[in-house]
Design a protein around this motif. Structure first.
Motif, short mmCIF file in Angstrom:
data_model
loop_
_atom_site.label_atom_id
_atom_site.label_comp_id
_atom_site.label_asym_id
_atom_site.label_seq_id
_atom_site.Cartn_x
_atom_site.Cartn_y
_atom_site.Cartn_z
N TRP A 59 0.87 -1.18 0.00
CA TRP A 59 0.00 0.00 0.00
C TRP A 59 0.91 1.24 0.00
CZ3 TRP A 59 -1.40 -4.54 2.12
CH2 TRP A 59 -2.71 -4.99 1.95
N GLU A 60 0.63 2.16 -0.92
CA GLU A 60 1.46 3.37 -1.04
C GLU A 60 0.77 4.54 -0.33
OE1 GLU A 60 4.24 3.64 -3.15
OE2 GLU A 60 4.08 1.87 -4.46
N GLY A 61 1.56 5.29 0.44
CA GLY A 61 1.05 6.54 0.99
C GLY A 61 1.03 7.58 -0.13
N SER A 62 0.44 8.75 0.12
CA SER A 62 0.34 9.73 -0.98
C SER A 62 1.69 10.38 -1.29
CB SER A 62 -0.74 10.77 -0.68
OG SER A 62 -0.75 11.08 0.67
N GLU A 63 2.61 10.43 -0.34
CA GLU A 63 3.94 10.99 -0.62
C GLU A 63 5.01 9.92 -0.46
OE1 GLU A 63 5.02 14.58 1.58
OE2 GLU A 63 2.87 14.88 1.87
N ASP A 64 6.16 10.17 -1.08
CA ASP A 64 7.29 9.24 -0.92
C ASP A 64 7.74 9.17 0.53
OD1 ASP A 64 7.32 8.61 -3.51
OD2 ASP A 64 9.08 9.80 -4.05
N GLY A 65 8.28 8.05 0.90
CA GLY A 65 8.78 7.90 2.27
C GLY A 65 9.34 6.52 2.42
#
Ligand SMILES: [Zn+2]
Ligand SMILES: [Zn+2]
Length: 381
Positions: A59-65
């Motif tokens: 699952w990807e968050g909305s920003e990179d991290g």
């Protein structure tokens, strides 16, 4: 946070997994059950057949991290369940006796949690690993080319701990679980008529000497922590009064809590086994089976586990000694930061691998909360 009906859903999943256990390397149905469940929570990407029947959902968050991997295990054990409750194993001689059904339900709770309130940054990877009990799974997953798409910055896992306070988090810096390996030592001599043993080469005395010297190895050498050699099986010759034995097989399990102790123990046993065999003119062959590395937590990750527990007002206990059992999670920690922690599963719960063991469902919520807090702490900084 998830609602009580969500935890009911997770409990139902756990009971269904418990009813349909699969042995290491055969977790096809379990992997499909998990995939069906996770698909309702819209993962960004799914990797299947990872190092066997392994499954990773991302699952990807909305920003990179940072990428944070959380691992559970798919496999059950070759143990006949002695419980008679409704969700008992439907398979003869196979059952979930390590709580891997519960660990899987906890990870599924993180998928529900992500859908309810997605992470703003970073990536959450839920990894359902095959063949943990045989020590094959983590290595196979990491060796699988598809694992390169994951490339985690952090990896975390938990294991429930019977005979520890229910719901308490237990962790420690450095080694968390012992290293172990099965060692099979075969002495090949020559069979002969029982009336003329001198025309053959009977390995019985060599095998006896080998067993005898194990105690000396444990006692006389300077190990920094406790080490253990357990004789698990031995066979000399065949069941016949007419034949002098020509072959001896000795199975040992070696165990140590620190990597240098483990390396020393293995070197000493190997050297002694070869010397004895040579002394009696036997062919010696040694092979390693079900090998597990020491599981080494890193300091910073242990501090994060501690902080997560404190934030959630969950009791945290710093362990003084590593667990005596082995675990293959350490393989992930050779390439990224991370830690495995224990979650106490109560003094009433039978020990791991006992035939009457069953995962206590009240731990599902505690596990979800701990991992979710860790995910948030790591990805928000
Ligand atoms: Zn186990
Ligand atoms: Zn286990």
């Amino acid at each position: 946070m998830l609602k009580s009906q969500d935890f009911q859903t997770l409990k139902s999943l756990r009971l269904a997994l418990h009813q349909h256990p699969e042995l290491s390397g055969q977790e096809k149905h379990t992997s499909e059950t998990i995939l069906n469940f996770l698909n309702s929570y819209s993962p960004s990407e799914v990797l299947t057949n990872l190092g066997g029947y392994g499954l990773a959902a991302i699952w990807e968050g909305s920003e990179d991290g940072p990428t944070v991997l959380i691992r559970a295990e798919l496999d059950a054990l070759p143990i006949q369940e002695s419980n008679s409750f409704a969700h008992r194993s439907t398979k003869k001689d196979v059952s979930h006796k390590c709580g891997h059904d519960g660990h899987m339900a906890i990870l599924c709770g993180l998928a529900m949690q992500f859908q309810a309130s997605p992470l703003s940054k970073g990536r959450m990877v839920l990894l359902f690993q095959p063949a943990e009990e045989t020590g094959q799974g983590a290595k196979a997953v990491i060796a699988d080319e598809k694992f390169r798409n994951i490339n985690p910055d952090f990896a975390f896992a938990l294991h429930n701990l019977p005979k520890h306070d229910m719901g308490t988090v237990y962790c420690k810096n450095g080694s968390f679980c012992a290293a172990s390996t099965g060692l099979k030592i075969v002495y090949q001599g020559k069979t002969a008529h029982a009336s003329q043993p001198e025309t053959g080469n009977n390995p019985a005395v060599a095998a006896a000497q080998l067993v005898h010297c194990l105690e000396r190895i444990i006692e006389t050498n300077d190990f920094t922590k406790k080490t253990l050699i357990t004789l698990t099986h031995a066979q000399i010759g065949e069941k016949s009064f007419g034949v002098s034995a020509g072959r001896a097989e000795t199975w040992l399990t070696l165990r140590a809590f620190e990597k240098h102790d483990f390396d020393l123990l293995l070197t000493l046993v190997t050297r002694e086994a070869e010397l004895i065999g040579k002394r009696y003119g036997l062919d010696v062959s040694l092979s390693h089976h079900e090998s597990f590395e020491v599981t080494e937590n890193d300091y910073q990750s242990v501090e994060m586990v501690k902080k997560a527990a404190l934030n959630l007002a969950i009791r945290y206990v710093e362990m003084t000694e590593p667990n005596p059992w082995s675990e293959d999670f350490g393989c992930y920690l050779q390439n990224c930061q991370g830690a495995i922690f224990g979650l106490g599963s109560g003094h009433e719960t039978p020990d791991l691998h006992n035939p009457d063991y069953d995962f206590p469902d009240e731990l599902i919520e505690q596990g979800v909360r701990m991992f979710w807090q860790l995910l948030n702490d790591i990805t928000s900084t």
